[in-house]
Design a protein around this motif. Sequence first.
Motif: not given
Length: 577
Positions: A125-138
Amino acid sequence: MSRTVLALGLLLVVGLTGSAAAATGEGRFDRPRRGFAPPDTVLQDGSPGDVGLDAQPIDDAMRRIASWTEPTPGLAHPMYAGAVALLAHDGVVVDRRAVGKELRYADAQGTELPPDQQEPVRPDTIFDIASLTKLFTSIAAVQEIDAGRVRLDAPVAEYLPEFGVNGKERITVRQLLTHTSGLQAEVQLWKLPPEQRIPSVMQLTPEHPPGTNYTYADPNLITLGVLIERVSGKPLDEVVRERITGPLGMRDTGYNPPPSELHRIAATEYESNPPRGLVRGQAHDENAWALGGVSGHAGIFSTADDLAVLGQTILNGGSYDGVRILSPEAVRMMLANYNQAFPGNAHGLGFELDQRWYMAGLSGPHTAGHTGFTGTSLVIAPESGSVAVLLSNRVHPSRDWGSNNAAREALAQGLARALAVRPTHGSDSWYADPARPATLTTGPLGPVSGPARVSFDAFVDTQNDSDGIDPLIVESSVDGQDWRRVALRASGPGAPTGPQDQLAGAGHRSWWHVVGTASAEPGQRLWLRWRYAPDARYIGRGVNLDGILVADRDRTLLDGERQVDRLRAEGWNQVER
Protein backbone atom coordinates in the motif's frame (compact mmCIF):
# COMPACT_ATOMS: atom_id res chain seq x y z
CA MET A 1 32.69 19.46 -1.25
CA SER A 2 34.83 22.15 0.36
CA ARG A 3 37.56 21.11 2.79
CA THR A 4 36.03 23.31 5.49
CA VAL A 5 32.62 21.64 5.25
CA LEU A 6 34.13 18.17 5.09
CA ALA A 7 36.32 18.78 8.11
CA LEU A 8 33.39 20.07 10.11
CA GLY A 9 31.32 17.04 9.23
CA LEU A 10 34.10 14.68 10.28
CA LEU A 11 34.64 16.48 13.56
CA LEU A 12 30.95 16.33 14.46
CA VAL A 13 30.53 12.66 13.65
CA VAL A 14 33.26 11.00 15.68
CA GLY A 15 30.93 8.10 16.39
CA LEU A 16 30.62 7.23 12.72
CA THR A 17 34.30 7.26 11.83
CA GLY A 18 36.34 4.18 11.16
CA SER A 19 36.11 1.34 8.69
CA ALA A 20 32.81 -0.11 7.58
CA ALA A 21 31.35 -2.53 10.09
CA ALA A 22 30.60 -5.94 8.68
CA ALA A 23 27.18 -7.41 9.26
CA THR A 24 27.68 -9.80 12.15
CA GLY A 25 24.27 -11.40 12.54
CA GLU A 26 24.73 -11.25 16.30
CA GLY A 27 21.87 -8.85 16.93
CA ARG A 28 23.74 -7.12 19.76
CA PHE A 29 22.42 -3.98 21.44
CA ASP A 30 25.40 -3.74 23.79
CA ARG A 31 27.99 -3.71 21.02
CA PRO A 32 27.48 -0.41 19.18
CA ARG A 33 28.94 -0.35 15.70
CA ARG A 34 31.29 2.17 14.23
CA GLY A 35 31.31 3.04 10.57
CA PHE A 36 28.83 2.06 7.91
CA ALA A 37 27.44 -1.28 6.81
CA PRO A 38 29.16 -2.82 3.77
CA PRO A 39 28.16 -0.72 0.75
CA ASP A 40 26.88 -3.81 -1.08
CA THR A 41 24.32 -4.65 1.64
CA VAL A 42 20.95 -5.20 -0.07
CA LEU A 43 17.74 -5.91 1.82
CA GLN A 44 16.37 -9.42 1.75
CA ASP A 45 13.55 -11.12 3.60
CA GLY A 46 14.33 -13.33 6.56
CA SER A 47 13.41 -14.01 10.16
CA PRO A 48 14.55 -12.44 13.44
CA GLY A 49 16.52 -15.58 14.25
CA ASP A 50 18.52 -15.24 11.03
CA VAL A 51 20.24 -12.16 12.44
CA GLY A 52 20.33 -13.09 16.12
CA LEU A 53 17.19 -11.26 17.23
CA ASP A 54 14.63 -12.38 19.77
CA ALA A 55 11.38 -12.75 17.84
CA GLN A 56 9.04 -12.27 20.82
CA PRO A 57 9.44 -8.48 21.38
CA ILE A 58 8.99 -7.92 17.65
CA ASP A 59 5.85 -10.03 17.55
CA ASP A 60 4.51 -8.25 20.64
CA ALA A 61 5.07 -4.87 18.99
CA MET A 62 3.42 -5.96 15.76
CA ARG A 63 0.39 -7.25 17.67
CA ARG A 64 0.04 -3.85 19.32
CA ILE A 65 0.32 -2.12 15.94
CA ALA A 66 -2.55 -4.32 14.70
CA SER A 67 -4.67 -3.80 17.83
CA TRP A 68 -4.75 -0.03 17.36
CA THR A 69 -6.79 -0.37 14.16
CA GLU A 70 -9.75 -1.24 16.39
CA PRO A 71 -11.40 0.51 19.35
CA THR A 72 -8.93 0.63 22.21
CA PRO A 73 -9.48 1.33 25.93
CA GLY A 74 -8.52 4.92 26.65
CA LEU A 75 -8.96 6.02 23.04
CA ALA A 76 -12.14 7.53 21.65
CA HIS A 77 -11.43 6.10 18.20
CA PRO A 78 -9.09 3.60 16.58
CA MET A 79 -5.60 5.10 16.42
CA TYR A 80 -5.55 4.69 12.65
CA ALA A 81 -7.57 2.96 9.98
CA GLY A 82 -4.60 0.96 8.71
CA ALA A 83 -0.84 0.66 8.78
CA VAL A 84 2.19 -1.12 7.39
CA ALA A 85 5.06 -1.75 9.80
CA LEU A 86 8.48 -3.00 8.71
CA LEU A 87 11.63 -3.82 10.70
CA ALA A 88 15.04 -4.56 9.22
CA HIS A 89 18.36 -5.49 10.83
CA ASP A 90 21.73 -6.30 9.26
CA GLY A 91 20.20 -6.06 5.80
CA VAL A 92 17.37 -8.49 6.59
CA VAL A 93 13.71 -7.50 6.70
CA VAL A 94 12.79 -9.48 9.81
CA ASP A 95 9.10 -8.57 9.90
CA ARG A 96 6.56 -6.79 7.75
CA ARG A 97 2.90 -6.48 8.71
CA ALA A 98 -0.05 -4.90 6.92
CA VAL A 99 -3.07 -4.26 9.15
CA GLY A 100 -6.43 -2.53 8.92
CA LYS A 101 -7.93 -0.63 6.02
CA GLU A 102 -6.56 1.81 3.49
CA LEU A 103 -10.16 2.99 2.99
CA ARG A 104 -12.62 2.58 5.85
CA TYR A 105 -14.82 5.63 6.48
CA ALA A 106 -17.61 7.31 4.54
CA ASP A 107 -17.40 10.77 6.11
CA ALA A 108 -15.46 12.99 8.51
CA GLN A 109 -17.57 11.81 11.45
CA GLY A 110 -16.29 8.25 11.11
CA THR A 111 -19.31 6.50 9.62
CA GLU A 112 -17.94 3.19 8.38
CA LEU A 113 -18.44 2.17 4.79
CA PRO A 114 -20.21 -1.14 4.18
CA PRO A 115 -17.68 -3.99 4.58
CA ASP A 116 -17.66 -4.74 0.86
CA GLN A 117 -16.65 -1.12 0.11
CA GLN A 118 -13.79 -1.00 2.59
CA GLU A 119 -10.32 -1.71 1.20
CA PRO A 120 -7.65 -3.58 3.16
CA VAL A 121 -4.09 -2.39 3.64
CA ARG A 122 -1.56 -4.56 1.82
CA PRO A 123 2.23 -4.71 2.27
CA ASP A 124 2.62 -2.62 -0.89
CA THR A 125 0.00 0.00 0.00
CA ILE A 126 1.19 3.48 -0.92
CA PHE A 127 0.94 6.13 1.82
CA ASP A 128 1.18 9.90 1.81
CA ILE A 129 4.37 10.22 3.90
CA ALA A 130 3.88 13.95 4.65
CA SER A 131 6.99 15.43 6.32
CA LEU A 132 9.15 12.41 5.55
CA THR A 133 9.35 14.30 2.24
CA LYS A 134 11.80 16.61 4.01
CA LEU A 135 14.39 13.82 4.02
CA PHE A 136 14.32 13.58 0.23
CA THR A 137 14.66 17.35 -0.11
CA SER A 138 17.54 17.32 2.35
CA ILE A 139 19.32 14.53 0.49
CA ALA A 140 18.93 16.47 -2.76
CA ALA A 141 20.40 19.55 -1.06
CA VAL A 142 23.35 17.61 0.35
CA GLN A 143 23.96 16.17 -3.11
CA GLU A 144 24.38 19.75 -4.32
CA ILE A 145 26.75 20.43 -1.40
CA ASP A 146 28.63 17.20 -2.12
CA ALA A 147 29.05 18.28 -5.75
CA GLY A 148 30.30 21.74 -4.74
CA ARG A 149 27.40 23.63 -6.31
CA VAL A 150 26.03 24.78 -2.95
CA ARG A 151 27.94 25.76 0.19
CA LEU A 152 26.48 24.65 3.51
CA ASP A 153 27.17 27.92 5.30
CA ALA A 154 26.43 30.21 2.38
CA PRO A 155 23.55 32.68 2.70
CA VAL A 156 20.43 31.35 1.02
CA ALA A 157 20.20 34.70 -0.74
CA GLU A 158 23.34 33.78 -2.67
CA TYR A 159 21.19 31.29 -4.59
CA LEU A 160 17.77 32.96 -4.15
CA PRO A 161 18.33 36.74 -4.19
CA GLU A 162 14.62 37.40 -3.65
CA PHE A 163 14.86 35.58 -0.30
CA GLY A 164 17.38 38.05 1.12
CA VAL A 165 14.91 40.63 2.41
CA ASN A 166 13.13 41.49 5.66
CA GLY A 167 15.91 40.21 7.93
CA LYS A 168 16.65 37.00 6.04
CA GLU A 169 19.88 38.19 4.46
CA ARG A 170 22.07 36.13 6.83
CA ILE A 171 20.02 32.91 6.93
CA THR A 172 22.21 30.06 5.70
CA VAL A 173 21.54 26.78 3.94
CA ARG A 174 22.55 24.96 7.11
CA GLN A 175 19.97 26.90 9.13
CA LEU A 176 17.21 25.83 6.75
CA LEU A 177 18.28 22.19 7.12
CA THR A 178 18.46 22.36 10.92
CA HIS A 179 15.38 24.53 11.54
CA THR A 180 17.42 27.31 13.13
CA SER A 181 16.63 30.00 10.55
CA GLY A 182 14.20 31.83 12.81
CA LEU A 183 11.35 31.51 10.31
CA GLN A 184 7.81 30.92 11.54
CA ALA A 185 6.52 27.37 11.94
CA GLU A 186 3.64 27.52 9.47
CA VAL A 187 2.26 29.38 6.50
CA GLN A 188 -1.10 29.07 4.77
CA LEU A 189 -0.17 29.28 1.13
CA TRP A 190 -3.38 27.61 0.02
CA LYS A 191 -5.30 30.71 1.02
CA LEU A 192 -3.31 32.84 -1.42
CA PRO A 193 -3.62 33.17 -5.22
CA PRO A 194 -1.27 30.71 -6.96
CA GLU A 195 1.06 33.42 -8.24
CA GLN A 196 1.62 34.74 -4.69
CA ARG A 197 2.41 31.48 -2.90
CA ILE A 198 6.15 31.08 -3.35
CA PRO A 199 6.79 34.85 -3.45
CA SER A 200 5.08 35.12 -0.05
CA VAL A 201 7.57 32.65 1.40
CA MET A 202 10.44 34.68 -0.04
CA GLN A 203 9.01 37.77 1.67
CA LEU A 204 8.65 36.28 5.17
CA THR A 205 10.14 38.11 8.16
CA PRO A 206 11.92 35.88 10.72
CA GLU A 207 10.43 35.61 14.18
CA HIS A 208 13.90 35.17 15.72
CA PRO A 209 17.41 36.20 14.68
CA PRO A 210 18.97 33.44 12.56
CA GLY A 211 20.80 30.80 14.58
CA THR A 212 19.33 31.81 17.96
CA ASN A 213 16.28 29.57 18.16
CA TYR A 214 15.06 26.13 17.10
CA THR A 215 11.61 26.14 15.52
CA TYR A 216 10.49 23.25 13.34
CA ALA A 217 9.22 25.17 10.33
CA ASP A 218 7.81 24.06 6.98
CA PRO A 219 8.97 27.30 5.28
CA ASN A 220 12.57 26.14 5.76
CA LEU A 221 12.09 23.15 3.49
CA ILE A 222 9.75 24.93 1.11
CA THR A 223 12.56 27.42 0.57
CA LEU A 224 15.14 24.67 0.24
CA GLY A 225 13.05 23.01 -2.45
CA VAL A 226 13.00 26.26 -4.41
CA LEU A 227 16.77 26.59 -3.97
CA ILE A 228 17.34 23.09 -5.36
CA GLU A 229 15.20 23.89 -8.38
CA ARG A 230 17.09 27.14 -8.99
CA VAL A 231 20.54 25.53 -8.73
CA SER A 232 19.69 22.37 -10.69
CA GLY A 233 17.55 24.04 -13.31
CA LYS A 234 14.94 21.28 -12.92
CA PRO A 235 11.63 20.86 -11.05
CA LEU A 236 12.01 19.32 -7.60
CA ASP A 237 10.05 16.18 -8.48
CA GLU A 238 12.42 15.51 -11.38
CA VAL A 239 15.45 16.00 -9.15
CA VAL A 240 14.11 13.53 -6.60
CA ARG A 241 13.24 10.99 -9.29
CA GLU A 242 16.51 11.29 -11.22
CA ARG A 243 18.90 11.46 -8.27
CA ILE A 244 17.25 9.46 -5.50
CA THR A 245 14.24 7.26 -6.16
CA GLY A 246 15.15 6.21 -9.69
CA PRO A 247 18.74 5.14 -8.96
CA LEU A 248 17.64 3.34 -5.78
CA GLY A 249 14.83 1.48 -7.54
CA MET A 250 12.14 3.05 -5.35
CA ARG A 251 9.43 2.49 -7.93
CA ASP A 252 6.47 3.41 -5.72
CA THR A 253 7.96 6.63 -4.34
CA GLY A 254 7.37 10.11 -5.69
CA TYR A 255 5.11 13.11 -5.99
CA ASN A 256 1.64 13.03 -7.56
CA PRO A 257 1.13 9.28 -8.02
CA PRO A 258 -0.69 8.34 -11.24
CA PRO A 259 -4.45 7.70 -11.12
CA SER A 260 -3.80 4.08 -12.14
CA GLU A 261 -2.35 3.49 -8.64
CA LEU A 262 -5.29 4.98 -6.74
CA HIS A 263 -6.51 1.54 -5.65
CA ARG A 264 -3.20 1.04 -3.79
CA ILE A 265 -3.15 4.42 -2.04
CA ALA A 266 -4.31 4.83 1.55
CA ALA A 267 -7.05 7.41 1.98
CA THR A 268 -6.40 10.33 4.30
CA GLU A 269 -8.80 13.03 5.49
CA TYR A 270 -12.26 14.27 4.63
CA GLU A 271 -11.46 17.96 4.33
CA SER A 272 -13.96 20.78 4.48
CA ASN A 273 -11.47 23.67 4.79
CA PRO A 274 -10.42 23.81 2.04
CA PRO A 275 -13.43 21.87 0.70
CA ARG A 276 -11.59 18.91 -0.84
CA GLY A 277 -13.79 16.04 0.32
CA LEU A 278 -12.03 12.69 0.70
CA VAL A 279 -8.32 13.20 0.01
CA ARG A 280 -6.82 10.17 -1.66
CA GLY A 281 -3.91 10.19 -4.08
CA GLN A 282 -3.31 13.92 -3.63
CA ALA A 283 -1.03 15.51 -1.07
CA HIS A 284 -2.85 15.77 2.24
CA ASP A 285 -0.78 18.79 3.28
CA GLU A 286 -2.71 21.84 2.09
CA ASN A 287 0.39 23.85 1.20
CA ALA A 288 1.93 21.03 -0.82
CA TRP A 289 -1.42 20.54 -2.56
CA ALA A 290 -1.61 24.27 -3.31
CA LEU A 291 1.86 24.08 -4.87
CA GLY A 292 0.72 21.45 -7.34
CA GLY A 293 1.58 18.52 -5.10
CA VAL A 294 5.33 19.20 -5.27
CA SER A 295 7.10 20.92 -2.40
CA GLY A 296 10.21 20.53 -0.29
CA HIS A 297 8.31 19.94 2.93
CA ALA A 298 5.55 17.47 1.96
CA GLY A 299 3.89 15.74 -0.98
CA ILE A 300 5.79 12.49 -1.54
CA PHE A 301 4.02 9.11 -1.47
CA SER A 302 5.85 5.86 -0.72
CA THR A 303 5.70 2.28 0.57
CA ALA A 304 7.31 0.70 3.59
CA ASP A 305 9.69 -1.34 1.44
CA ASP A 306 10.84 1.68 -0.53
CA LEU A 307 11.55 3.63 2.65
CA ALA A 308 13.47 0.66 4.04
CA VAL A 309 15.71 0.91 0.97
CA LEU A 310 16.31 4.59 1.73
CA GLY A 311 17.14 3.69 5.32
CA GLN A 312 19.57 0.97 4.26
CA THR A 313 21.21 3.39 1.83
CA ILE A 314 22.03 5.67 4.75
CA LEU A 315 23.32 2.71 6.79
CA ASN A 316 25.51 1.75 3.81
CA GLY A 317 27.09 5.19 3.71
CA GLY A 318 25.16 6.48 0.70
CA SER A 319 25.02 3.50 -1.67
CA TYR A 320 22.64 0.66 -2.43
CA ASP A 321 22.75 -2.23 -4.88
CA GLY A 322 25.75 -0.85 -6.70
CA VAL A 323 24.44 2.72 -6.95
CA ARG A 324 25.87 5.60 -4.92
CA ILE A 325 23.69 8.68 -4.31
CA LEU A 326 25.81 10.27 -1.56
CA SER A 327 29.46 10.07 -0.56
CA PRO A 328 30.24 8.56 2.86
CA GLU A 329 31.51 12.00 3.93
CA ALA A 330 28.16 13.52 3.00
CA VAL A 331 26.26 10.92 5.02
CA ARG A 332 28.50 11.60 8.01
CA MET A 333 27.63 15.27 7.67
CA MET A 334 23.91 14.50 7.51
CA LEU A 335 24.07 12.51 10.76
CA ALA A 336 26.06 15.13 12.68
CA ASN A 337 24.29 17.11 15.39
CA TYR A 338 24.44 20.79 14.48
CA ASN A 339 22.00 21.81 17.21
CA GLN A 340 24.05 21.25 20.33
CA ALA A 341 23.02 24.73 21.44
CA PHE A 342 19.40 23.56 21.56
CA PRO A 343 19.23 20.51 23.89
CA GLY A 344 16.46 18.10 23.05
CA ASN A 345 16.37 19.25 19.41
CA ALA A 346 19.36 17.37 18.02
CA HIS A 347 19.34 17.72 14.27
CA GLY A 348 21.50 16.70 11.37
CA LEU A 349 21.10 18.01 7.85
CA GLY A 350 17.39 17.37 7.43
CA PHE A 351 17.39 14.34 9.72
CA GLU A 352 16.17 14.52 13.29
CA LEU A 353 18.55 12.81 15.71
CA ASP A 354 18.11 11.00 19.03
CA GLN A 355 14.38 11.67 19.45
CA ARG A 356 13.39 9.15 22.08
CA TRP A 357 9.67 9.94 21.83
CA TYR A 358 9.43 7.93 18.61
CA MET A 359 12.84 6.25 18.31
CA ALA A 360 12.40 4.66 21.77
CA GLY A 361 15.17 2.21 22.69
CA LEU A 362 16.80 2.63 19.27
CA SER A 363 17.72 6.21 20.23
CA GLY A 364 21.33 7.29 20.19
CA PRO A 365 23.44 10.30 19.21
CA HIS A 366 23.39 9.28 15.54
CA THR A 367 20.01 7.54 15.32
CA ALA A 368 18.31 9.45 12.54
CA GLY A 369 14.79 9.76 11.25
CA HIS A 370 11.67 11.80 10.84
CA THR A 371 7.92 11.65 11.31
CA GLY A 372 5.02 12.71 9.10
CA PHE A 373 1.71 14.32 10.07
CA THR A 374 -0.33 11.63 8.32
CA GLY A 375 1.00 9.06 10.82
CA THR A 376 4.35 8.01 9.39
CA SER A 377 7.84 7.53 10.82
CA LEU A 378 11.26 6.32 9.74
CA VAL A 379 14.03 5.41 12.21
CA ILE A 380 17.57 4.62 11.05
CA ALA A 381 19.92 3.32 13.76
CA PRO A 382 23.53 3.03 12.51
CA GLU A 383 24.87 1.74 15.82
CA SER A 384 22.70 -1.38 15.53
CA GLY A 385 22.34 -1.56 11.75
CA SER A 386 18.56 -1.26 12.03
CA VAL A 387 15.63 0.39 10.24
CA ALA A 388 12.07 0.81 11.50
CA VAL A 389 9.30 2.04 9.19
CA LEU A 390 5.74 2.80 10.21
CA LEU A 391 3.24 4.07 7.65
CA SER A 392 -0.33 4.74 8.72
CA ASN A 393 -3.29 6.86 7.67
CA ARG A 394 -4.09 8.15 11.15
CA VAL A 395 -5.78 11.25 9.63
CA HIS A 396 -8.46 9.07 7.99
CA PRO A 397 -11.15 10.25 8.46
CA SER A 398 -10.05 13.22 10.60
CA ARG A 399 -6.83 14.73 11.92
CA ASP A 400 -8.71 15.46 15.13
CA TRP A 401 -8.90 11.77 16.04
CA GLY A 402 -5.52 11.98 17.72
CA SER A 403 -1.86 10.98 17.56
CA ASN A 404 -0.22 7.66 16.73
CA ASN A 405 2.97 8.35 18.71
CA ALA A 406 2.36 5.28 20.85
CA ALA A 407 2.59 3.09 17.75
CA ARG A 408 5.77 4.79 16.55
CA GLU A 409 7.36 4.21 19.94
CA ALA A 410 6.13 0.62 20.25
CA LEU A 411 7.59 -0.40 16.89
CA ALA A 412 11.06 1.00 17.58
CA GLN A 413 10.97 -0.35 21.13
CA GLY A 414 10.11 -3.83 19.87
CA LEU A 415 13.23 -3.91 17.73
CA ALA A 416 15.38 -2.50 20.53
CA ARG A 417 14.13 -5.18 22.93
CA ALA A 418 14.83 -7.85 20.32
CA LEU A 419 18.52 -6.92 20.25
CA ALA A 420 20.64 -8.80 22.76
CA VAL A 421 22.42 -7.48 25.83
CA ARG A 422 24.87 -10.27 26.61
CA PRO A 423 26.03 -10.98 30.19
CA THR A 424 29.53 -9.88 31.17
CA HIS A 425 29.95 -12.79 33.61
CA GLY A 426 28.70 -16.34 33.16
CA SER A 427 25.61 -17.20 31.15
CA ASP A 428 22.99 -14.92 32.77
CA SER A 429 22.46 -11.38 33.97
CA TRP A 430 19.66 -9.83 36.00
CA TYR A 431 17.18 -7.89 33.86
CA ALA A 432 14.60 -5.47 35.25
CA ASP A 433 11.24 -5.52 33.50
CA PRO A 434 10.51 -1.87 32.64
CA ALA A 435 6.78 -2.50 33.08
CA ARG A 436 6.97 -2.68 36.86
CA PRO A 437 9.20 -1.72 39.83
CA ALA A 438 12.07 -4.11 40.49
CA THR A 439 14.06 -4.80 43.64
CA LEU A 440 17.01 -7.17 44.06
CA THR A 441 17.91 -7.69 47.73
CA THR A 442 20.60 -9.54 49.62
CA GLY A 443 21.39 -9.87 53.32
CA PRO A 444 22.05 -10.13 56.08
CA LEU A 445 25.74 -10.30 55.20
CA GLY A 446 28.47 -10.48 57.81
CA PRO A 447 29.12 -9.61 60.56
CA VAL A 448 31.38 -7.19 58.69
CA SER A 449 34.80 -5.88 59.66
CA GLY A 450 33.75 -2.37 58.59
CA PRO A 451 32.53 -0.61 55.43
CA ALA A 452 31.97 -2.97 52.51
CA ARG A 453 32.97 -2.48 48.89
CA VAL A 454 30.11 -3.09 46.44
CA SER A 455 30.94 -3.70 42.78
CA PHE A 456 28.92 -4.85 39.81
CA ASP A 457 28.47 -4.35 36.10
CA ALA A 458 25.41 -2.45 34.91
CA PHE A 459 23.85 -1.95 31.51
CA VAL A 460 21.71 1.15 31.85
CA ASP A 461 19.42 2.42 29.10
CA THR A 462 16.90 4.62 30.86
CA GLN A 463 15.31 7.99 30.46
CA ASN A 464 17.41 10.85 31.80
CA ASP A 465 16.16 14.07 30.26
CA SER A 466 13.59 16.82 30.61
CA ASP A 467 10.80 14.23 30.50
CA GLY A 468 12.04 12.55 33.67
CA ILE A 469 14.62 10.22 35.15
CA ASP A 470 14.24 6.46 35.62
CA PRO A 471 17.22 5.65 37.82
CA LEU A 472 18.92 2.56 39.15
CA ILE A 473 19.52 3.05 42.88
CA VAL A 474 21.66 1.00 45.28
CA GLU A 475 20.80 1.18 48.99
CA SER A 476 22.29 -0.31 52.15
CA SER A 477 20.95 -1.01 55.63
CA VAL A 478 22.37 -2.37 58.87
CA ASP A 479 19.01 -3.53 60.20
CA GLY A 480 16.99 -4.39 57.08
CA GLN A 481 14.55 -1.55 57.86
CA ASP A 482 16.22 1.83 57.40
CA TRP A 483 17.90 2.29 54.06
CA ARG A 484 20.39 4.84 52.73
CA ARG A 485 21.68 5.33 49.22
CA VAL A 486 25.16 4.12 48.33
CA ALA A 487 27.29 6.64 46.42
CA LEU A 488 28.40 5.04 43.17
CA ARG A 489 31.17 5.61 40.65
CA ALA A 490 30.65 4.23 37.16
CA SER A 491 33.21 3.79 34.40
CA GLY A 492 32.68 2.98 30.76
CA PRO A 493 31.41 4.69 27.59
CA GLY A 494 28.78 7.28 28.45
CA ALA A 495 29.12 6.82 32.21
CA PRO A 496 28.49 9.85 34.45
CA THR A 497 31.55 11.39 36.06
CA GLY A 498 32.09 11.60 39.79
CA PRO A 499 30.07 10.10 42.65
CA GLN A 500 26.39 9.45 41.89
CA ASP A 501 23.52 8.53 44.18
CA GLN A 502 21.66 7.04 41.19
CA LEU A 503 22.48 5.85 37.67
CA ALA A 504 20.60 6.78 34.53
CA GLY A 505 21.44 7.40 30.91
CA ALA A 506 20.82 6.21 27.39
CA GLY A 507 22.37 6.05 23.95
CA HIS A 508 25.83 4.78 24.96
CA ARG A 509 24.80 1.11 24.58
CA SER A 510 27.66 -0.17 26.73
CA TRP A 511 28.15 -1.90 30.07
CA TRP A 512 29.50 0.16 32.95
CA HIS A 513 31.61 -1.10 35.84
CA VAL A 514 30.22 0.34 39.06
CA VAL A 515 31.75 0.53 42.56
CA GLY A 516 30.53 1.96 45.85
CA THR A 517 31.01 1.71 49.59
CA ALA A 518 28.27 0.62 51.97
CA SER A 519 28.72 2.11 55.45
CA ALA A 520 28.79 -0.30 58.40
CA GLU A 521 30.53 -0.60 61.76
CA PRO A 522 32.60 -3.65 62.72
CA GLY A 523 30.32 -6.42 63.97
CA GLN A 524 27.22 -5.16 62.19
CA ARG A 525 25.32 -7.06 59.53
CA LEU A 526 24.62 -5.58 56.14
CA TRP A 527 21.69 -5.62 53.74
CA LEU A 528 21.87 -4.33 50.15
CA ARG A 529 19.29 -3.78 47.48
CA TRP A 530 19.24 -2.64 43.87
CA ARG A 531 16.07 -0.74 43.00
CA TYR A 532 14.78 0.25 39.59
CA ALA A 533 11.40 1.96 39.31
CA PRO A 534 10.58 3.42 35.88
CA ASP A 535 7.59 5.71 35.66
CA ALA A 536 4.67 5.29 33.26
CA ARG A 537 6.45 7.37 30.60
CA TYR A 538 9.55 5.14 30.53
CA ILE A 539 11.07 4.47 27.11
CA GLY A 540 14.25 2.43 26.78
CA ARG A 541 16.00 -0.91 26.58
CA GLY A 542 16.06 -1.35 30.36
CA VAL A 543 18.63 -2.24 33.02
CA ASN A 544 20.82 -5.34 33.44
CA LEU A 545 23.05 -6.23 36.39
CA ASP A 546 25.89 -8.73 36.41
CA GLY A 547 29.01 -9.70 38.36
CA ILE A 548 27.72 -8.53 41.76
CA LEU A 549 30.45 -8.72 44.38
CA VAL A 550 30.42 -7.48 48.00
CA ALA A 551 33.51 -7.60 50.24
CA ASP A 552 34.83 -6.02 53.41
CA ARG A 553 38.55 -5.67 54.12
CA ASP A 554 38.84 -9.28 55.26
CA ARG A 555 36.69 -11.42 53.01
CA THR A 556 34.12 -11.74 50.26
CA LEU A 557 30.64 -11.34 51.68
CA LEU A 558 28.73 -12.14 48.48
CA ASP A 559 29.72 -13.50 45.08
CA GLY A 560 26.59 -13.00 43.02
CA GLU A 561 27.74 -15.39 40.31
CA ARG A 562 28.25 -18.31 42.69
CA GLN A 563 25.66 -17.46 45.34
CA VAL A 564 22.62 -16.65 43.26
CA ASP A 565 20.36 -18.10 45.96
CA ARG A 566 21.35 -15.25 48.29
CA LEU A 567 19.76 -12.68 45.96
CA ARG A 568 16.00 -12.22 46.31
CA ALA A 569 14.41 -10.85 43.16
CA GLU A 570 11.14 -8.97 42.75
CA GLY A 571 10.71 -7.77 39.17
CA TRP A 572 14.22 -8.85 38.18
CA ASN A 573 14.68 -11.91 35.99
CA GLN A 574 17.75 -13.91 35.05
CA VAL A 575 18.21 -13.74 31.29
CA GLU A 576 20.78 -14.83 28.74
CA ARG A 577 20.28 -11.76 26.50
